[in-house]
Enzyme design. Structure first.
Site, short mmCIF file in Angstrom:
data_model
loop_
_atom_site.label_atom_id
_atom_site.label_comp_id
_atom_site.label_asym_id
_atom_site.label_seq_id
_atom_site.Cartn_x
_atom_site.Cartn_y
_atom_site.Cartn_z
N GLU A 291 0.81 -1.22 0.00
CA GLU A 291 0.00 0.00 0.00
C GLU A 291 0.84 1.27 0.00
O GLU A 291 0.59 2.19 -0.78
CB GLU A 291 -0.94 0.03 1.21
CG GLU A 291 -2.24 -0.71 1.01
CD GLU A 291 -2.08 -2.21 1.15
OE1 GLU A 291 -0.97 -2.66 1.46
OE2 GLU A 291 -3.08 -2.91 0.95
N HIS B 222 -10.95 -4.42 10.48
CA HIS B 222 -11.50 -4.25 9.13
C HIS B 222 -12.76 -3.41 9.12
O HIS B 222 -13.50 -3.43 8.14
CB HIS B 222 -11.79 -5.62 8.50
CG HIS B 222 -10.55 -6.37 8.14
ND1 HIS B 222 -9.72 -6.92 9.06
CD2 HIS B 222 -10.02 -6.66 6.93
CE1 HIS B 222 -8.70 -7.52 8.45
NE2 HIS B 222 -8.86 -7.38 7.16
#
Lengths: 389, 361
Positions: free
Chosen positions: B89, B158
């Protein structure tokens, strides 16, 4: 206005020593000379840059003047910082001049470069006049970032700073290389980092993607032996930074020899332009100042070491010696350049200390690009600034 | 075939999706389109419109997108325009920002914004601040998009909502679509904007179908950034929300209407710039304000709205304090019963509305 990078790259007709009182006939000098350069250490490469380099008189004078300008500019910044006219961070480049000058000499008009916070010299070689570099350091409206960025955030055409976060410039540089490939310009991007940054995870992520996608990116590690106050031996399990790319070919070379740097960068640029993917260069160099102006630079290294490097490996002295010994220039001629450079830096400093600060109306500008005017909250609800560009 | 694939990939609350319309030159009618399909269509149109636009992220190409949002795009545009990245990322966000600095227009997908935390330095320090630091020399026309906030049963790491985190930062624009029209129009506006835009989608909304008007179907339809939409008119109390919670507010409004309480429901659409004027306008009419968001209460979207309303011209119009309905102030638990209590439910909204209406200053 002399564009430094063009002068460095091409064999321009104008000599850098124009306008000086000539005490010797130019016909007395050699027009060029060939020098031996130290062989590079290599990794995953079968061919190497040549171990000889041709230096024309013109190039030599240009490199000399540019390096001397950088040296004096950085020393002037030191002075202005101690006078508290420059504030905040100030990371100086003196000692490393051969790196940025050698790199610039090897690049073409369509190439790009990005570096870290130790960026004043690159800002200059990429085309920003000294007075606008100094004016940015002093926080004035004629600074190259309008006084909004300061020491670590200077930009110009094909130069993306100036980046304050250690290592962040490496993925950015690979992104610029991505754009070169995407647009098919044939350009490469040089992405600089230091020995300290070399341990950043995002650099390894970038190496992986650059190699995977064959990005035309030249990763260059300026190894000046110290990441702030931590020597390379204390920071790195392996100090062979040129091998850090694992599957990316690498070269380690003498970063104090401007010709060595130039030839290696030329080699690297050809490699990238041929579509072979990225390549990694490690330039062994040294900074005379501490990490920044708040670091005297002697608590983690000895004064003797600094003196020794200055005595034996100052890149400007090395070039001067080469030029004088091979009759490319005279000592007097180079001294005249020194005098001219000092004058130029004084004038630039004068400009940078007398120019006005940015106007208050500019405080809220440059938040968004191409946005209709909007209001920006100040320090309390009754202060509203206008953002117009 | 497309309809079958759509049917198979929808989540709960889905309405069957009709086939995509073809361009035959006849006047198209309104369609029921899922958020997923409208995002997909928007990406397709923007890739087609501008050669400088490209999409990168994990699984966006050959997998058709982790949530199938980029389905079919790699097949159509190929490796140059739709790129699968390794799981890096920070690296690929930085590469995307660099490409934007060099003049391209990347759309950088994060599989969820939870993973974008790894890249947040590139988003804030490289993307958001550079135009300012360079004195206007280096714009960064990039879009960061992906699902944000809670899904269902994916637990604490998450499920975080990042609206407040990104909304905090000058130099960014932040949007949070609810309906298909929002998703399509905001994404297209984001791609065309010259600045870094964060598009906070929602996984649970991907499979939900909404009506897409004729106008909203047109290739140049954009929803302006920084402008809220009144989804439901009302005169008794104002509910302000974004993303999935807009739907919950509308459900609550339906229930409350049966009791004679008409709620005005405002869909923020944009977190930054925040359309405080729309909220003020509504409060002048209703005198009561409740904010509803999925994110944590402290330093959140509702907190900001409350502060601005208090400082602004409509404070004296309030008959009650501004109340916030938010996610509970704890990491999102996994067990269903616990998770339900950690995110706003309709009953929480109706409860707070009634509290607001009973409370007099």
């Amino acid at each position: 206005m002399l564009v430094i990078s063009t002068a460095l790259r091409s064999s321009a007709t104008k000599s850098a020593a124009r306008g000086l009182a000539v005490s010797r006939n130019y016909a007395d000098f050699a027009s060029e000379a060939t020098f031996e350069t130290k062989k590079c250490d290599c990794f995953l490469l079968e061919t190497l840059p040549p171990t000889t380099a041709v230096l024309t008189r013109e190039q030599g004078l240009s490199y000399y003047k540019t390096m001397q300008t950088i040296r004096r500019m950085e020393l002037k910044a030191d002075q202005l910082y101690k006078q508290k006219i420059i504030r905040g961070f100030c990371h100086l480049y003196d000692g490393q001049e051969a790196c940025c000058v050698g790199i610039e000499a090897a690049l073409k008009h369509e190439d790009h470069l990005i570096t870290s916070y130790r960026d004043h010299a690159f800002t200059f070689t990429r085309g920003v006049p000294v007075k606008h570099v100094l004016a940015e350091l002093t926080g004035r409206r004629s600074g190259c970032a309008k006084g909004k960025g300061g020491s670590m955030h200077m930009y110009t055409r094909n130069f993306y700073g100036g980046n304050g976060i250690v290592g962040a410039q490496i993925p950015l540089g690979a992104g610029v290389a991505w754009a070169c490939k995407y647009n098919g310009t044939g350009g490469v991007c040089v992405a600089m980092h230091g020995d300290g940054a070399a341990n950043q995870g995002q650099i390894f992520e970038t190496y992986n993607m650059a190699a995977l996608w064959k990005l035309p990116c030249i990763f260059i590690c300026e190894n000046n032996r110290y990441g702030m106050g931590t020597s390379v031996e204390r920071a790195a399990a392996s100090t062979d930074y040129y091998k850090r790319g694992e599957f990316i070919p690498g070269l380690r070379l003498d970063g104090m020899d401007v010709l060595c740097v130039r030839e290696a960068t030329k080699f690297a640029a050809e490699y990238c332009r041929a579509g072979k993917g990225p390549i990694l260069l490690e330039l062994q160099t040294y900074r005379f100042h501490g990490h920044s102006m708040s670091d005297p630079g002697v608590s983690y290294r000895t004064r003797e070491e600094i003196q020794e490097v200055k005595r034996t490996s100052d890149p400007i002295s090395l070039l001067k010696e080469k030029m004088v010994n091979s009759n490319l220039a005279s000592v007097e001629e180079l001294k005249d350049i020194d005098v001219a450079v000092r004058k130029e830096i004084e004038e630039a400093a004068q400009f940078a200390t007398t120019d006005a600060e940015p106007p208050m109306e500019d405080i809220a500008n440059h938040i968004y690009y191409k946005e209709p005017p909007f209001e920006v909250r100040g320090c309390h609800p009754w202060i509203k600034y206008k953002s117009v560009c | 075939m497309a309809a079958l694939r759509s049917l198979l990939s929808v989540g709960k609350n889905a309405v069957p999706v009709l086939l995509r319309r073809e361009f035959h030159g006849t006047a198209p009618a309104t369609l029921q389109v899922t958020v997923r399909d409208s995002l997909n269509r928007a990406l397709d149109e923007e890739l087609e419109r501008d050669e400088k636009v490209f999409l990168l992220g994990e699984e966006v190409a050959q997998f058709d997108g982790a949530y199938k949002v980029s389905r079919g795009l790699w097949k159509k545009y190929g490796d140059r325009r739709v790129i699968d990245t390794p799981i890096s990322e920070m690296g690929f966000a930085g590469i995307a920002v660099g490409a934007a600095m060099a003049g391209l227009r990347p759309i950088c997908e994060f599989m969820t914004f939870n993973f974008a935390m790894q890249a947040i330095d590139q988003i804030i320090n490289s993307a958001a601040k550079t135009y300012y630091m360079s004195g206007g020399m280096v714009p960064v026309p990039i879009v960061f998009r992906g699902p944000n906030g809670a899904a269902a049963g994916v637990a604490a790491q998450h499920s975080q909502c990042f609206a407040a985190w990104y909304g905090h930062c000058p130099g960014l624009k932040v949007v949070s679509p609810w309906s298909s029209e929002d998703a399509r129009g905001l994404l297209k506006a984001a791609v065309r904007d010259e600045n870094p835009v964060i598009v906070l989608e929602n996984e649970l909304l991907y499979g939900v179908a909404f009506e897409l008007s004729e106008e909203a179907q047109s290739k140049d339809f954009v929803v302006p950034l920084g402008k809220a939409k009144i989804e439901r008119q009302g005169n008794r109390i104002t509910l302000v929300s974004h993303s999935r919670m807009v739907g919950i507010c509308l459900e609550a409004a339906t229930v409350l209407a049966k009791e004679g309480i008409e709620c005005e429901v405002i869909n923020l659409r944009s977190i930054r710039p925040l359309d405080i004027a729309a909220i003020e306008q509504s409060v002048m009419k209703t005198n009561h304000l409740v904010t509803v968001e999925g994110g944590w209460p402290m330093f959140g979207v509702g907190a900001e709205i409350s502060a601005q309303i208090m400082e602004g011209p409509v404070f004296n119009h309030l008959d009650s304090p501004v109340y916030r309905v938010t996610g509970a102030d704890l990491p999102v638990p996994y067990a269903k019963n616990l998770e339900e209590c950690s995110l706003p439910q309709m009953k929480d909204i109706t409860f707070v509305v009634k509290k607001s209406l009973c409370n007099k200053l």
